[in-house]
Design a protein around this motif. Structure first.
Motif, mmCIF file in Angstrom:
data_model
loop_
_atom_site.group_PDB
_atom_site.id
_atom_site.type_symbol
_atom_site.label_atom_id
_atom_site.label_comp_id
_atom_site.label_asym_id
_atom_site.label_seq_id
_atom_site.Cartn_x
_atom_site.Cartn_y
_atom_site.Cartn_z
ATOM 1 N N THR A 103 0.833 -1.209 0.000
ATOM 2 C CA THR A 103 0.000 0.000 0.000
ATOM 3 C C THR A 103 0.866 1.258 0.000
ATOM 4 O O THR A 103 0.621 2.201 -0.763
ATOM 5 N N LEU B 98 2.555 1.816 -3.400
ATOM 6 C CA LEU B 98 1.604 2.321 -4.388
ATOM 7 C C LEU B 98 1.290 3.788 -4.149
ATOM 8 O O LEU B 98 1.211 4.590 -5.089
ATOM 9 N N TYR C 76 4.566 5.776 -5.323
ATOM 10 C CA TYR C 76 5.136 5.772 -6.672
ATOM 11 C C TYR C 76 4.148 5.475 -7.802
ATOM 12 O O TYR C 76 4.533 5.536 -8.970
ATOM 13 N N ALA C 77 2.889 5.159 -7.492
ATOM 14 C CA ALA C 77 1.950 4.792 -8.559
ATOM 15 C C ALA C 77 1.314 6.014 -9.233
ATOM 16 O O ALA C 77 0.612 5.865 -10.229
ATOM 17 N N GLY C 78 1.547 7.205 -8.700
ATOM 18 C CA GLY C 78 0.969 8.413 -9.298
ATOM 19 C C GLY C 78 -0.554 8.442 -9.240
ATOM 20 O O GLY C 78 -1.220 8.947 -10.151
ATOM 21 N N LEU C 79 -1.130 7.916 -8.165
ATOM 22 C CA LEU C 79 -2.579 7.828 -8.045
ATOM 23 C C LEU C 79 -3.193 9.202 -7.771
ATOM 24 O O LEU C 79 -2.599 10.025 -7.057
ATOM 25 N N MET D 193 -6.026 7.271 -3.896
ATOM 26 C CA MET D 193 -5.206 7.049 -2.715
ATOM 27 C C MET D 193 -6.076 6.793 -1.489
ATOM 28 O O MET D 193 -5.839 5.853 -0.720
ATOM 29 N N LEU E 261 -7.699 3.388 -1.783
ATOM 30 C CA LEU E 261 -6.737 2.308 -1.541
ATOM 31 C C LEU E 261 -6.535 2.089 -0.040
ATOM 32 O O LEU E 261 -6.542 0.948 0.437
ATOM 33 N N THR F 76 7.026 10.973 -0.562
ATOM 34 C CA THR F 76 7.223 9.665 -1.209
ATOM 35 C C THR F 76 8.347 8.886 -0.531
ATOM 36 O O THR F 76 8.242 7.674 -0.326
#
Length: 416
Positions: A91, A94, A97-100, A105, A108, A168
């Motif tokens: 979690t 993500l 680094y997932a750029g959500l 976010m 999630l 991050t």
């Protein structure tokens, strides 16, 4: 009951593993919530969404506690705890680094957090298995001290990581801590079968299922609802749950007003740190120096102490006195140590995981409700009077729960 010592508790290898992994969990969660709040604010510029991001990790305890807790007694505890750490690590990566987008976010964290009560329940229910008798109560005391200390260290470290690597990087650090905790749990804990399926005592468990909560082949949601209802229908269990929840609801409401009371400035951090320190000192002192019987007799006066100092905020104390009052109040949280033995003895062993999960989920939910209620009151009154009202409510709640907070008159080692 023979009084245990901290040395005896730390001599148990499994407890050392649980203690170390728990400290990593609490510290990592403090960094995660702080980093996510900063990340959301950086993307949106919205204080409201930033605050929501800080609190969203606790919200799933409501749904998870209502519908999923039976899993804590259906799956081997080591596997559950390791899975919880790995879910937290994925979690965080993500989020980092997932750029959500912000909505993704928050979603999630909510979805993955639904199982957090189950992971916590597995850990809590394992403690009386590795620490029998009074050692269990001291173990709970040490975990509470670790929680308070790890929150302080986690927030301080989170600030340092944010300044050094940004949100991050801080989230990546949290992921790393979770992986370390997973390895510690996997290597350090022996395998234990699921509580509801252990071969030892199967005949007794099967006979008891007709009379009291237990595990069945029903679905996880249906079983969780059924056992929660039966636990709450038991007068003794219900009283102990309410005694553990309601004074803390008032405490959470008072603490939620500390930031607006001090004008939303950094001074609030000193007061909240003093509160965490008071909790740690109270837990250590009562656990270390009070004998088991005295610990249980202190539950009522300490629960009253939890509310009394907040009444002083009606006089508008400055930051120094505010910190002192907060520290004295939270020292009263050690009242819960006097409830632990009775709670363990009141719930059937085969649903102990769900019982501890219900205890923690209700506590999390109640604290959120208390913060919201006193926050609404603070909109009508000034923050200082709102804190005083929360303290007064805490005193009244503790007195109303005197029957549950007082120990039974039978000796500690007498049969029920």
């Amino acid at each position: 009951m023979k009084a245990a010592t901290f040395g005896e508790v730390f001599a148990v290898r499994e407890f050392r593993v649980l203690f170390g992994s728990f400290a990593l969990l609490v510290g990592g969660d403090s960094i995660k919530m702080l980093a996510m709040s900063v990340l959301v604010y950086a993307q949106t510029g919205s204080p409201g969404l930033s605050a929501a991001a800080y609190m969203v990790g606790w919200l799933p305890f409501v749904l998870g506690g209502l519908f999923l807790l039976s899993l804590a007694d259906r799956i081997p505890p080591r596997a559950l705890m390791v899975a919880g750490e790995l879910v937290r690590a994925v979690t965080c990566l993500l989020l980092a680094y997932a750029g959500l987008p912000v909505w993704a976010m928050l979603a999630l964290v909510l979805v993955t957090g639904l199982f957090s009560p189950v992971f916590f329940a597995a850990r809590a229910a394992m403690l009386p298995e590795v620490l029998p008798g009074d050692a269990f109560v001291l173990g709970r005391s040490l975990l509470n001290v670790a929680s308070a200390s790890a929150q302080i260290v986690g927030l301080a470290a989170g600030g340092a990581f944010l300044a050094w690597a940004g949100p991050t990087g801080a989230l990546a650090v949290t992921a790393g801590l979770s992986v370390v905790a997973a390895v510690v749990l996997r290597v350090g804990l022996p395998y234990r079968p699921a509580r509801g399926t252990t071969e030892a005592g199967t005949a007794e468990v099967g006979a008891a299922r007709e009379k009291r909560p237990g595990t069945t082949k029903a679905g996880a949601i249906r079983e969780t609802v059924r056992v929660n209802r039966q636990l709450l229908a038991d007068r003794r269990v219900r009283g102990l749950l309410l005694a553990g929840w309601l004074p803390c609801v008032c405490l959470a409401g008072a603490e939620a007003m500390v930031v607006p009371y001090l004008g939303g400035q950094g001074q609030a951090g000193a007061v909240l740190a003093a509160a965490a320190g008071g909790m740690a000192v109270g837990e250590f002192a009562v656990g270390r120096f009070a004998a088991p019987g005295l610990r249980e007799r202190l539950s009522l006066p300490l629960a009253v102490l939890l509310g009394v100092p907040w009444l002083g905020f009606a006089l508008g104390p400055g930051i120094a006195w505010a910190a002192v009052l907060a520290a004295v109040a939270t020292a009263g949280l050690s009242y819960q140590l006097g409830l632990q033995r009775r709670f363990v003895e009141s719930v059937p062993e085969e649903v102990r995981g769900q019982a501890f999960g219900l205890q923690s989920s209700g506590l999390m939910t109640g604290q959120a409700a208390g913060a919201a209620l006193v926050g609404a009151l603070g909109e009508v009154l000034a923050p200082g009077p709102a804190i005083a009202v929360a303290g007064g409510a805490g005193v009244l709640v503790a007195l109303a729960l005197a029957g549950a907070l007082r120990p039974a008159r039978t000796p500690v080692n007498s049969p029920a």
